[in-house]
Design a protein around this motif. Structure first.
Motif, PDB file in Angstrom:
ATOM      1  N   LEU A 221       0.818  -1.204   0.000  1.00  0.00           N
ATOM      2  CA  LEU A 221       0.000   0.000   0.000  1.00  0.00           C
ATOM      3  C   LEU A 221       0.858   1.264   0.000  1.00  0.00           C
ATOM      4  CD1 LEU A 221      -3.039  -0.576   2.403  1.00  0.00           C
ATOM      5  CD2 LEU A 221      -3.073  -0.148  -0.058  1.00  0.00           C
ATOM      6  N   VAL A 222       2.021   1.214   0.655  1.00  0.00           N
ATOM      7  CA  VAL A 222       2.860   2.408   0.761  1.00  0.00           C
ATOM      8  C   VAL A 222       3.357   2.858  -0.615  1.00  0.00           C
ATOM      9  CG1 VAL A 222       4.947   3.377   1.775  1.00  0.00           C
ATOM     10  CG2 VAL A 222       3.499   1.861   3.131  1.00  0.00           C
ATOM     11  N   PRO A 223       4.026   1.985  -1.395  1.00  0.00           N
ATOM     12  CA  PRO A 223       4.384   2.414  -2.759  1.00  0.00           C
ATOM     13  C   PRO A 223       3.165   2.663  -3.627  1.00  0.00           C
ATOM     14  CG  PRO A 223       4.932   0.098  -2.418  1.00  0.00           C
ATOM     15  CD  PRO A 223       4.586   0.651  -1.078  1.00  0.00           C
ATOM     16  N   GLY A 224       2.040   1.995  -3.316  1.00  0.00           N
ATOM     17  CA  GLY A 224       0.816   2.245  -4.076  1.00  0.00           C
ATOM     18  C   GLY A 224       0.291   3.651  -3.861  1.00  0.00           C
ATOM     19  N   LEU A 225       0.282   4.084  -2.608  1.00  0.00           N
ATOM     20  CA  LEU A 225      -0.139   5.458  -2.312  1.00  0.00           C
ATOM     21  C   LEU A 225       0.844   6.457  -2.909  1.00  0.00           C
ATOM     22  CD1 LEU A 225      -1.283   4.967   1.394  1.00  0.00           C
ATOM     23  CD2 LEU A 225      -2.746   5.376  -0.595  1.00  0.00           C
ATOM     24  N   ALA A 226       2.148   6.119  -2.851  1.00  0.00           N
ATOM     25  CA  ALA A 226       3.155   6.993  -3.457  1.00  0.00           C
ATOM     26  C   ALA A 226       2.928   7.097  -4.967  1.00  0.00           C
ATOM     27  CB  ALA A 226       4.552   6.466  -3.155  1.00  0.00           C
ATOM     28  N   ALA A 227       2.576   5.979  -5.602  1.00  0.00           N
ATOM     29  CA  ALA A 227       2.311   5.996  -7.041  1.00  0.00           C
ATOM     30  C   ALA A 227       1.082   6.838  -7.358  1.00  0.00           C
ATOM     31  CB  ALA A 227       2.120   4.570  -7.548  1.00  0.00           C
TER      32      ALA A 227
END
Length: 307
Positions: A221-227
């Motif tokens: 979720l963390v890189p997903g939110l960053a993306a």
């Protein structure tokens, strides 16, 4: 998925009845790595039928197990080939093999060797004694990065099926002409999908130890939110076609959900997951990921129709 060698007994060098017997899977890469590390000396290699799966995964699913090992000892008539009764197994075979049952059923004693094939020569030279370093499985950035191309190829196979559908929907649902919609809605959606893939298949394995949470779906979720934030910024500065607030909200659901799903692929390649834990995580995470994507698509299509 047919990268295999025939299961059976193989000779490295000129082994005799006193030579060590090393057991491995019939996944060709596992077999070749072990054989390549045994350049000096003579050995027997007993390759089990693991359906072409590596040692660790095969041990977890049971194909590198007690029954297959005992059966392979019998089918190769190993008792007639060697005078000793000792088998050296890779340490990562432990989850699938009950050493005491092998001893009772075949008469062979199981000795667990090191984790890495390259440590076998030192292990044998030390009288079958493993150092603490030989018993520990590392998982540094380089080893995680090796997995990225495989995950990218797998993700792109599904992306190549989904992207045309998304582009057609963008072209048909927008208020402008079909080609204009492709340049606007379609291009924005395409970049969103690409960023989601990069977040799940590239950033997640690289940043794995530093991402919060134990579940891979949560870590993703963390890189997903960053993306998703990156998608909004790229739209704001004009690097990609600008999007309205509702469209940004829609892809704020879709991108993190896709990244979270792709991140879960690494549960099978990590050093600290379990089969029961993966199943538990999937029961909870996958329905939520599907729901998030569905909500995002409904909002996106609705905003495109309304204009």
């Amino acid at each position: 998925m047919h990268y295999t060698v025939d299961p059976g007994l193989y000779a490295v060098g000129t082994p005799d009845s006193d030579s060590p017997v090393l057991v491995t899977a019939n996944y060709k890469m596992s077999f070749d790595r072990l054989r390549r590390c045994l350049r000096v000396g003579s050995f027997w290699i007993l390759a089990l039928d693991t359906d072409g799966i590596n040692v660790w995964c095969a041990a977890g699913k049971g194909s590198f197990g007690t029954t297959e090992l005992v059966s392979r000892i019998e089918s190769t008539r190993l008792t007639e080939v060697v005078s000793h009764r000792r088998l050296i197994l890779p340490q990562l075979a432990g989850p699938g093999v009950a050493a005491h049952e092998v001893k009772n059923l075949s008469g062979f004693r199981v000795v667990y060797g090191p984790v890495r094939a390259e440590d076998f020569p030192a292990f044998l030279a030390a009288g079958l004694k493993a150092t603490p370093e030989m018993r520990r499985k590392s998982f540094p950035v380089a080893e995680r990065a090796v997995l990225i191309p495989v995950e990218l190829v797998d993700a792109l196979k599904y992306a190549l099926m989904a992207i045309p559908v998304v582009l057609v929907l963008a072209g048909l649902l927008g208020k402008s002409a079909f080609l204009d919609n492709l340049v606007g809605l379609g291009a924005f959606a395409l970049v969103g999908i690409v960023l989601a893939i990069l977040g799940g298949a590239v950033l997640t394995p690289i940043l794995l130890p530093w991402l919060p949470g134990r579940a891979f779906s949560l870590k993703g979720l963390v890189p997903g939110l960053a993306a998703a934030v990156g998608l909004a910024v790229m739209s704001y500065v004009g690097w990609i076609p600008s999007a309205r607030g509702v469209e940004l909200i829609a892809w704020s659901f879709i991108v993190p959900a896709l990244t979270s799903f792709l991140a879960m692929n690494f549960t099978g390649a990590s050093t600290y997951t379990s089969l029961s834990g993966v199943r538990k995580e999937m029961r909870v995470a996958v329905p939520l990921q599907i729901a998030a994507v569905a909500v995002g698509l409904v909002i996106w299509m609705g905003s495109a129709i309304v204009g």
